[in-house]
Every structure is written in structure tokens, then in C-alpha cells.
Motif scaffolding. Structure first.
Motif, PDB file in Angstrom:
ATOM      1  N   PRO A   7       0.809  -1.231   0.000  1.00 23.49           N
ATOM      2  CA  PRO A   7       0.000   0.000   0.000  1.00 23.49           C
ATOM      3  C   PRO A   7       0.839   1.277   0.000  1.00 23.49           C
ATOM      4  O   PRO A   7       0.334   2.344  -0.291  1.00 23.49           O
ATOM      5  N   ARG A   8       2.129   1.158   0.291  1.00 18.10           N
ATOM      6  CA  ARG A   8       3.007   2.330   0.275  1.00 18.10           C
ATOM      7  C   ARG A   8       3.645   2.540  -1.091  1.00 18.10           C
ATOM      8  O   ARG A   8       4.382   3.488  -1.292  1.00 18.10           O
ATOM      9  N   TRP A   9       3.395   1.642  -2.032  1.00 18.89           N
ATOM     10  CA  TRP A   9       3.992   1.719  -3.364  1.00 18.89           C
ATOM     11  C   TRP A   9       3.490   2.957  -4.100  1.00 18.89           C
ATOM     12  O   TRP A   9       2.294   3.189  -4.203  1.00 18.89           O
ATOM     13  N   THR A  10       4.402   3.774  -4.517  1.00 10.39           N
ATOM     14  CA  THR A  10       4.042   4.954  -5.299  1.00 10.39           C
ATOM     15  C   THR A  10       5.055   5.123  -6.423  1.00 10.39           C
ATOM     16  O   THR A  10       6.242   5.345  -6.169  1.00 10.39           O
ATOM     17  N   PRO A  11       4.616   5.003  -7.658  1.00 14.15           N
ATOM     18  CA  PRO A  11       5.548   5.173  -8.773  1.00 14.15           C
ATOM     19  C   PRO A  11       5.942   6.639  -8.912  1.00 14.15           C
ATOM     20  O   PRO A  11       5.209   7.543  -8.512  1.00 14.15           O
ATOM     21  N   HIS A  12       7.105   6.861  -9.480  1.00 16.07           N
ATOM     22  CA  HIS A  12       7.551   8.216  -9.786  1.00 16.07           C
ATOM     23  C   HIS A  12       6.839   8.669 -11.063  1.00 16.07           C
ATOM     24  O   HIS A  12       6.916   7.982 -12.083  1.00 16.07           O
ATOM     25  N   VAL A  13       6.164   9.803 -11.003  1.00 16.99           N
ATOM     26  CA  VAL A  13       5.480  10.347 -12.176  1.00 16.99           C
ATOM     27  C   VAL A  13       6.437  11.319 -12.858  1.00 16.99           C
ATOM     28  O   VAL A  13       6.887  12.294 -12.246  1.00 16.99           O
ATOM     29  N   THR A  14       6.755  11.018 -14.108  1.00 15.37           N
ATOM     30  CA  THR A  14       7.689  11.846 -14.863  1.00 15.37           C
ATOM     31  C   THR A  14       7.077  12.263 -16.195  1.00 15.37           C
ATOM     32  O   THR A  14       6.108  11.663 -16.666  1.00 15.37           O
ATOM     33  N   LEU A  45       7.127  15.321 -12.083  1.00 20.05           N
ATOM     34  CA  LEU A  45       5.974  16.191 -11.883  1.00 20.05           C
ATOM     35  C   LEU A  45       6.077  16.778 -10.485  1.00 20.05           C
ATOM     36  O   LEU A  45       6.347  16.052  -9.523  1.00 20.05           O
ATOM     37  N   GLU A  46       5.878  18.092 -10.366  1.00 14.94           N
ATOM     38  CA  GLU A  46       5.934  18.747  -9.066  1.00 14.94           C
ATOM     39  C   GLU A  46       4.526  18.967  -8.523  1.00 14.94           C
ATOM     40  O   GLU A  46       3.564  19.032  -9.289  1.00 14.94           O
ATOM     41  N   PRO A  47       4.374  19.058  -7.193  1.00 14.30           N
ATOM     42  CA  PRO A  47       3.046  19.259  -6.602  1.00 14.30           C
ATOM     43  C   PRO A  47       2.337  20.475  -7.197  1.00 14.30           C
ATOM     44  O   PRO A  47       2.946  21.534  -7.380  1.00 14.30           O
ATOM     45  N   GLY A  48       1.066  20.301  -7.523  1.00 16.16           N
ATOM     46  CA  GLY A  48       0.255  21.392  -8.046  1.00 16.16           C
ATOM     47  C   GLY A  48       0.482  21.710  -9.512  1.00 16.16           C
ATOM     48  O   GLY A  48      -0.109  22.648 -10.044  1.00 16.16           O
ATOM     49  N   GLU A  58      10.448  21.344 -17.582  1.00 11.81           N
ATOM     50  CA  GLU A  58      11.626  20.475 -17.595  1.00 11.81           C
ATOM     51  C   GLU A  58      12.467  20.692 -18.858  1.00 11.81           C
ATOM     52  O   GLU A  58      13.690  20.684 -18.793  1.00 11.81           O
ATOM     53  N   THR A  59      11.814  20.885 -19.987  1.00 17.92           N
ATOM     54  CA  THR A  59      12.555  21.126 -21.232  1.00 17.92           C
ATOM     55  C   THR A  59      13.370  22.409 -21.116  1.00 17.92           C
ATOM     56  O   THR A  59      14.555  22.424 -21.473  1.00 17.92           O
ATOM     57  N   LEU A  60      12.780  23.461 -20.587  1.00 20.58           N
ATOM     58  CA  LEU A  60      13.498  24.722 -20.414  1.00 20.58           C
ATOM     59  C   LEU A  60      14.649  24.566 -19.425  1.00 20.58           C
ATOM     60  O   LEU A  60      15.777  24.990 -19.694  1.00 20.58           O
ATOM     61  N   GLU A  61      14.385  23.937 -18.290  1.00 14.21           N
ATOM     62  CA  GLU A  61      15.419  23.809 -17.258  1.00 14.21           C
ATOM     63  C   GLU A  61      16.603  22.948 -17.706  1.00 14.21           C
ATOM     64  O   GLU A  61      17.737  23.195 -17.309  1.00 14.21           O
ATOM     65  N   GLU A  62      16.338  21.940 -18.522  1.00 14.76           N
ATOM     66  CA  GLU A  62      17.401  21.017 -18.906  1.00 14.76           C
ATOM     67  C   GLU A  62      18.106  21.379 -20.209  1.00 14.76           C
ATOM     68  O   GLU A  62      19.206  20.889 -20.467  1.00 14.76           O
ATOM     69  N   ASP A  82      16.747  -1.212  -9.990  1.00 13.52           N
ATOM     70  CA  ASP A  82      16.748  -1.117  -8.523  1.00 13.52           C
ATOM     71  C   ASP A  82      15.345  -1.242  -7.921  1.00 13.52           C
ATOM     72  O   ASP A  82      15.162  -1.114  -6.718  1.00 13.52           O
ATOM     73  N   GLY A  83      14.331  -1.483  -8.782  1.00 14.84           N
ATOM     74  CA  GLY A  83      12.959  -1.664  -8.307  1.00 14.84           C
ATOM     75  C   GLY A  83      12.118  -0.406  -8.313  1.00 14.84           C
ATOM     76  O   GLY A  83      10.925  -0.453  -8.018  1.00 14.84           O
ATOM     77  N   THR A  84      12.702   0.740  -8.662  1.00 13.76           N
ATOM     78  CA  THR A  84      11.946   1.990  -8.709  1.00 13.76           C
ATOM     79  C   THR A  84      10.994   1.960  -9.904  1.00 13.76           C
ATOM     80  O   THR A  84      11.405   1.682 -11.029  1.00 13.76           O
ATOM     81  N   ALA A  85       9.727   2.260  -9.640  1.00 18.83           N
ATOM     82  CA  ALA A  85       8.711   2.259 -10.696  1.00 18.83           C
ATOM     83  C   ALA A  85       8.513   3.674 -11.228  1.00 18.83           C
ATOM     84  O   ALA A  85       8.484   4.646 -10.458  1.00 18.83           O
ATOM     85  N   PHE A  86       8.375   3.776 -12.541  1.00 16.88           N
ATOM     86  CA  PHE A  86       8.168   5.062 -13.209  1.00 16.88           C
ATOM     87  C   PHE A  86       6.950   5.004 -14.107  1.00 16.88           C
ATOM     88  O   PHE A  86       6.714   4.003 -14.788  1.00 16.88           O
ATOM     89  N   LEU A  87       6.190   6.108 -14.131  1.00 15.63           N
ATOM     90  CA  LEU A  87       5.158   6.354 -15.125  1.00 15.63           C
ATOM     91  C   LEU A  87       5.598   7.599 -15.882  1.00 15.63           C
ATOM     92  O   LEU A  87       5.715   8.678 -15.290  1.00 15.63           O
ATOM     93  N   ARG A  88       5.877   7.442 -17.171  1.00 16.68           N
ATOM     94  CA  ARG A  88       6.369   8.558 -17.989  1.00 16.68           C
ATOM     95  C   ARG A  88       5.263   9.002 -18.931  1.00 16.68           C
ATOM     96  O   ARG A  88       4.715   8.206 -19.680  1.00 16.68           O
ATOM     97  N   PHE A  89       4.946  10.290 -18.886  1.00 14.41           N
ATOM     98  CA  PHE A  89       3.984  10.903 -19.788  1.00 14.41           C
ATOM     99  C   PHE A  89       4.790  11.663 -20.835  1.00 14.41           C
ATOM    100  O   PHE A  89       5.510  12.605 -20.489  1.00 14.41           O
TER     101      PHE A  89
END
Length: 153
Positions: A7-14, A45-48, A58-62, A82-89
């Protein structure tokens, strides 16, 4: 059979952006764990923040490039070794303006333009398999309207 999820599993949203100019793709070379790798302009993705706004930011910053989003390419799921889950949009965008004096995010060595063939030949240097998968879908014509993504306040 359904797998039991932590229940603590949270993928990284990118987000990631495919930017094309004169047949070349805008990429970043970045240092990750002592290795120089290639990636699309991408990040978390940052909060809000909306997914579209995150992709432009991200394109501008990078890369120092201001872009205009033109389409949504798709959603990609990947679990790193390493087991880290990602969701890429992933988004498609057109370059608008470049600020060469803008400092790039920490860890970014440089922004560069590569042909799809050059990127494919550099497969061993890709940050993740999603980099080429997103480009291949883009090159194959996969585009969805930006209106597909809904943001509810």
C-alpha cells in the motif's frame, strides 16, 4: 491471479518531451551514477503542476529551450533495475526560442541535437529503454490531442 501490492507503493510520475528540429531530436546528456547517459528533456511532476506545464518546464530547465507542446505521445510504465517504478507521460513539442545563457539543471552536461539514427546507434548510453521507445512511437506517427489529458482543480 492478482498480485498483492504494497500500500506504500508509489511510482515516480515523470514527463518527457520529444522536440524535433530539421530532422534532429533535442536530447540531454546527463551524469547519473558516474555514467554519462542520453535522455529526452525529462523530469518529475511537481506538486500542483499539470503534466503539460511540467513538460515545458523540464525542457526549459534542462536545455534552455522554450517549447510549444503539439501532441501527447503516450504513457509508459517501467521498473528500473533497482525496483523503482516510473510512469512517464511523453509529449511532442516544437522549439520556440533558445536561451544559450540559461544555466542548465544540476547533472545536465549539455543539450544536443541528434538524428534518430545517431540516437539508435547510442542505445547503450540511453538512460532507460523508455528513451528509444518514446522516440520510436513518435517516429511511427503516434500522436494524441493534448485535450486527452484532463486536469481538475
Amino acid at each position: 491471479m492478482t498480485a498483492v501490492q504494497d500500500p506504500r507503493w508509489t511510482p515516480h510520475v515523470t514527463v518527457a518531451t520529444v522536440v524535433v528540429r530539421d530532422g534532429r531530436l533535442l536530447l540531454v546528456e546527463e551524469r547519473i551514477d558516474g555514467r554519462d547517459v542520453l535522455n529526452q528533456p525529462a523530469g518529475h511532476l511537481e506538486p500542483g503542476e499539470s503534466l503539460a506545464a511540467a513538460a515545458v518546464r523540464e525542457t526549459l530547465e534542462e536545455t534552455g529551450w522554450t517549447v510549444r507542446l503539439s501532441a501527447f505521445i503516450g504513457v509508459y510504465q517501467w521498473t528500473a533495475p533497482d525496483g523503482t517504478a516510473f510512469l512517464r507521460f511523453a509529449f511532442a513539442a516544437a522549439p520556440v526560442e533558445h536561451d544559450p545563457a540559461r544555466p542548465l539543471d544540476a547533472g545536465i552536461l549539455r543539450a544536443l541535437w541528434m538524428t534518430p539514427a545517431e540516437l539508435q546507434a547510442s542505445a547503450a548510453r540511453l538512460r532507460s529503454p523508455l528513451v528509444w521507445e518514446v522516440v520510436a512511437d513518435y517516429l511511427g506517427g503516434q500522436r494524441h490531442p493534448l485535450s486527452l489529458l484532463k486536469e481538475t482543480a
